[in-house]
Each structure stands twice: as structure tokens, then as C-alpha cells.
Design an enzyme around this catalytic site. Structure first.
Site, short mmCIF file in Angstrom:
data_model
loop_
_atom_site.label_atom_id
_atom_site.label_comp_id
_atom_site.label_asym_id
_atom_site.label_seq_id
_atom_site.Cartn_x
_atom_site.Cartn_y
_atom_site.Cartn_z
N HIS A 1 -9.43 1.21 5.48
CA HIS A 1 -8.09 1.36 6.07
C HIS A 1 -8.20 2.32 7.26
O HIS A 1 -9.00 3.27 7.23
CB HIS A 1 -7.12 1.91 5.02
CG HIS A 1 -5.71 1.91 5.51
ND1 HIS A 1 -5.22 2.89 6.33
CD2 HIS A 1 -4.70 1.02 5.33
CE1 HIS A 1 -3.95 2.61 6.63
NE2 HIS A 1 -3.62 1.49 6.03
N ASN B 1 0.87 -1.19 0.00
CA ASN B 1 0.00 0.00 0.00
C ASN B 1 0.90 1.23 0.00
O ASN B 1 1.49 1.57 1.02
CB ASN B 1 -0.89 -0.05 1.26
CG ASN B 1 -1.67 1.24 1.48
OD1 ASN B 1 -1.79 2.07 0.59
ND2 ASN B 1 -2.20 1.40 2.69
N TRP B 2 1.00 1.89 -1.14
CA TRP B 2 1.90 3.05 -1.26
C TRP B 2 1.36 4.29 -0.55
O TRP B 2 2.07 5.29 -0.42
CB TRP B 2 2.13 3.39 -2.73
CG TRP B 2 2.97 2.41 -3.47
CD1 TRP B 2 3.38 1.16 -3.05
CD2 TRP B 2 3.52 2.58 -4.79
NE1 TRP B 2 4.13 0.56 -4.02
CE2 TRP B 2 4.24 1.40 -5.10
CE3 TRP B 2 3.47 3.60 -5.73
CZ2 TRP B 2 4.90 1.23 -6.32
CZ3 TRP B 2 4.13 3.43 -6.94
CH2 TRP B 2 4.84 2.27 -7.22
N LYS B 3 0.09 4.26 -0.16
CA LYS B 3 -0.55 5.44 0.44
C LYS B 3 -0.37 6.64 -0.51
O LYS B 3 -0.35 6.44 -1.72
CB LYS B 3 0.01 5.71 1.84
CG LYS B 3 -0.03 4.42 2.69
CD LYS B 3 0.21 4.66 4.14
CE LYS B 3 0.14 3.30 4.85
NZ LYS B 3 0.12 3.44 6.29
N GLY C 1 2.89 2.41 10.72
CA GLY C 1 3.84 3.50 10.50
C GLY C 1 4.61 3.90 11.75
O GLY C 1 5.27 4.94 11.77
N GLY D 1 3.00 -1.09 4.24
CA GLY D 1 3.02 0.33 3.90
C GLY D 1 4.43 0.78 3.55
O GLY D 1 4.93 0.54 2.45
N GLY D 2 5.10 1.41 4.51
CA GLY D 2 6.43 2.00 4.29
C GLY D 2 7.40 1.09 3.56
O GLY D 2 8.09 1.51 2.62
N SER E 1 3.81 -1.99 10.29
CA SER E 1 5.27 -2.05 10.45
C SER E 1 5.87 -3.41 10.10
O SER E 1 6.83 -3.85 10.74
CB SER E 1 5.68 -1.61 11.86
OG SER E 1 5.32 -0.25 12.06
N GLU F 1 -6.53 4.75 8.18
CA GLU F 1 -6.38 6.18 7.85
C GLU F 1 -7.67 6.74 7.26
O GLU F 1 -8.02 7.90 7.47
CB GLU F 1 -5.18 6.36 6.88
CG GLU F 1 -3.87 6.19 7.63
CD GLU F 1 -2.73 5.62 6.81
OE1 GLU F 1 -2.77 5.67 5.57
OE2 GLU F 1 -1.78 5.08 7.43
N GLU G 1 -4.88 -4.84 11.03
CA GLU G 1 -3.82 -3.84 11.19
C GLU G 1 -4.06 -3.05 12.47
O GLU G 1 -4.84 -2.09 12.47
CB GLU G 1 -3.85 -2.86 10.01
CG GLU G 1 -3.64 -3.52 8.66
CD GLU G 1 -3.17 -2.49 7.64
OE1 GLU G 1 -2.06 -2.64 7.14
OE2 GLU G 1 -3.91 -1.54 7.36
P1 PGA Z 1 3.13 0.41 7.59
O1 PGA Z 1 1.64 0.59 7.02
O2 PGA Z 1 3.66 -0.89 7.02
O3 PGA Z 1 3.89 1.61 7.09
O4 PGA Z 1 3.03 0.35 9.08
C1 PGA Z 1 0.76 -0.50 6.87
C2 PGA Z 1 -0.57 -0.04 6.33
O5 PGA Z 1 -1.03 1.04 6.72
O6 PGA Z 1 -1.19 -0.73 5.49
#
Ligand code: PGA
Length: 252
Positions: free
Chosen positions: A95, A9-11, A173, A232-233, A211, A97, A167
Site C-alpha cells: 500500500h 481498508n480501515w487503515k 484520502g 479507505g475512508g 477517494s 502508505e 491507487e
Molecule cells: P481512500 O483510501 O478511499 O480514503 O482514498 C484508499 C486506500 O488507501 O486504500
């Protein structure tokens, strides 16, 4: 057998150049990933066409979000049908966010799941508790409610297109990951909730996110109820992402 999936997930990150570099590098190495592992890249929607073209069928693409409505006067939105039209296989729904920053409720998530399934795509329902909820001993109840509400719209013949991503909000993050034992315990709970909904719980992939990195993925993916990850990251670094895709136990 349940599908093993690693989804990046590149956000709200990326550019045309990054798509070129990153998708190119991931595709080059995609032959080294287990044959039963599906590699999914979920870029910002505006890059979906470019990612699909560059991926050339070696990766699957996914959308980070779609509208809860089918089509019409909803400026700024994209529909599930448009995601399908651009070659997506997957759509993230709910998600954390989206829930925290954009006010998405369980009923909005359910409406989005409905649209995604109507379009023939796979819905990845994201669920997870906050730190305060975990500390108050409510993690299981919160997650169970998110699963029950978000998936309340799924018809019997649609379960094969449902994936759940657990998650924990406090792990996203932050560099803090749930321990493999804690994640396994929650995944097993999620499967119980699915079973209670008369879903084929043992056939539904449940991914872990929060993470996940190259150095903790193997411990998580070794757990019996963890079928892969939502990354994510670490999905923004080709080497690390591929190394996560290769972290399943031997034989996968
Ligand atoms: P993260 O994000 O790996 O940067 O913690 C995961 C996500 O939000 O899908």
C-alpha cells in the site's frame, strides 16, 4: 469471469465497538449486494478475529500487511500464515502508505507477495504513481515497474491468487479521484504489463482505489477493466460502503 471485489481498508481506525456496529450493519445488508461481488473487510490486524467471528462467513476478511519473513524473532510483525490462521482470505501488499511512511521497496513487496502466496492467500498488490510522477509523464512507467517487480515472484500456478489495486497516490484520502477514463487507461496498461509477464491478464482482477465514494463508484465500475475498488475512508460508513458494493453495472 474475473472476480468483482469491494474491499474496505480501515487503515489504523476502529475499535471493538466500531467492529460490532459496522460489521453488523454491513452483514445485515450483504444480501443486497450482487451475488458475484465479494465484500472484503480489512481491519487493523488486532481486530481480525473479531471481524471474522462477527462476519459469520457473510464477508471475507483481509490483512493490511504481513511480514516478508515466514516466522521467528521479528517483534511486532505478523506472518501471512497467522493471517490465514485467523481466517483471512486476502492480504494487502505495498500500500502506498507502507511504501511512503515505512520505506517499503518493490523488493520488500515482492517478498511479501511470496509469503502471502505460500500461505495460500490472495495477494492484493497496491501500485500507483505520485502527483509529481504523473505530472512528469512517468505514471505508466512507474506503475509498470511496481507491477513487474512486485509480482516477479509469482509462479505460473499462483496467478489465480493475485489481485492488483491501482491507487494513484494523489487520490488517496484527498477527495480527488482519477476520472473513470484515466483509471480505465491505467488499468488497461496494467493488463498489458501482466500479459507481458505471461500472466493470464484477462482473469486477474484489477481494483481501483483513491477517494472512491458512493457517488463516483458506478462510473468507475462501469469501465471494462475496473473490477471493483479498494475503499479507505468510505469503508468506515456502513451505508456508504454497501452502496459502493452495489455500484456495479446491472447483471453483476
Ligand atoms: P481512500 O483510501 O478511499 O480514503 O482514498 C484508499 C486506500 O488507501 O486504500
Amino acid at each position: 469471469m474475473r472476480r468483482r471485489i469491494v474491499a474496505g481498508n480501515w487503515k489504523m481506525n476502529g475499535s471493538k465497538d466500531l467492529v460490532k456496529q459496522l460489521v453488523g450493519a454491513v452483514c445485515e445488508q450483504s444480501g443486497n449486494v450482487g451475488k458475484d461481488v465479494e465484500v472484503v473487510i480489512i481491519p487493523p490486524a488486532i481486530y481480525l478475529g473479531q471481524v471474522a467471528e462477527q462476519g459469520g462467513g457473510r464477508i471475507t476478511t483481509g490483512a493490511q500487511n504481513v511480514s516478508q519473513w515466514q516466522s521467528g524473532a521479528y517483534t511486532g510483525e505478523i506472518s501471512a500464515e497467522m493471517a490465514r490462521d485467523m481466517g483471512c482470505g486476502y492480504v494487502l501488499v505495498g500500500h502506498s502508505e507502507r511504501r511512503q511512511l515505512f520505506g517499503e521497496t518493490d523488493s520488500v513487496a515482492a517478498a511479501k507477495v511470496e509469503q502471502v502466496l505460500l500461505s495460500g492467500l490472495v495477494a492484493v498488490l497496491c501500485v500507483g504513481e505520485t502527483l509529481a510522477e504523473r505530472e512528469a509523464g512517468q505514471a505508466e512507467a512507474v506503475v509498470a515497474e511496481q507491477v513487474r517487480s512486485g509480482l516477479s515472484v509469482v509462479a505460473d500456478d499462483q496467478w489465480s491468487r493475485v489481485v492488483v489495486a491501482y491507487e494513484p497516490v494523489w487520490a488517496i484520502g484527498t477527495g480527488k479521484t482519477a476520472t473513470a477514463d484515466d483509471a480505465q487507461a491505467m488499468h488497461s496498461e496494467i493488463r498489458k504489463v501482466l500479459d507481458g509477464m505471461n500472466a493470464p491478464a484477462n482473469e486477474i482482477s484489477v481494483l481501483y482505489g483513491g477517494s472512491v465514494k458512493a457517488d463516483n463508484a458506478a462510473a468507475l465500475f462501469a469501465e471494462p477493466d475496473i473490477d471493483g475498488g479498494l475503499i479507505g475512508g468510505a469503508s468506515l460508513k456502513a451505508e456508504e460502503f454497501i452502496s459502493i458494493c452495489r455500484s456495479f453495472p446491472a447483471g453483476v
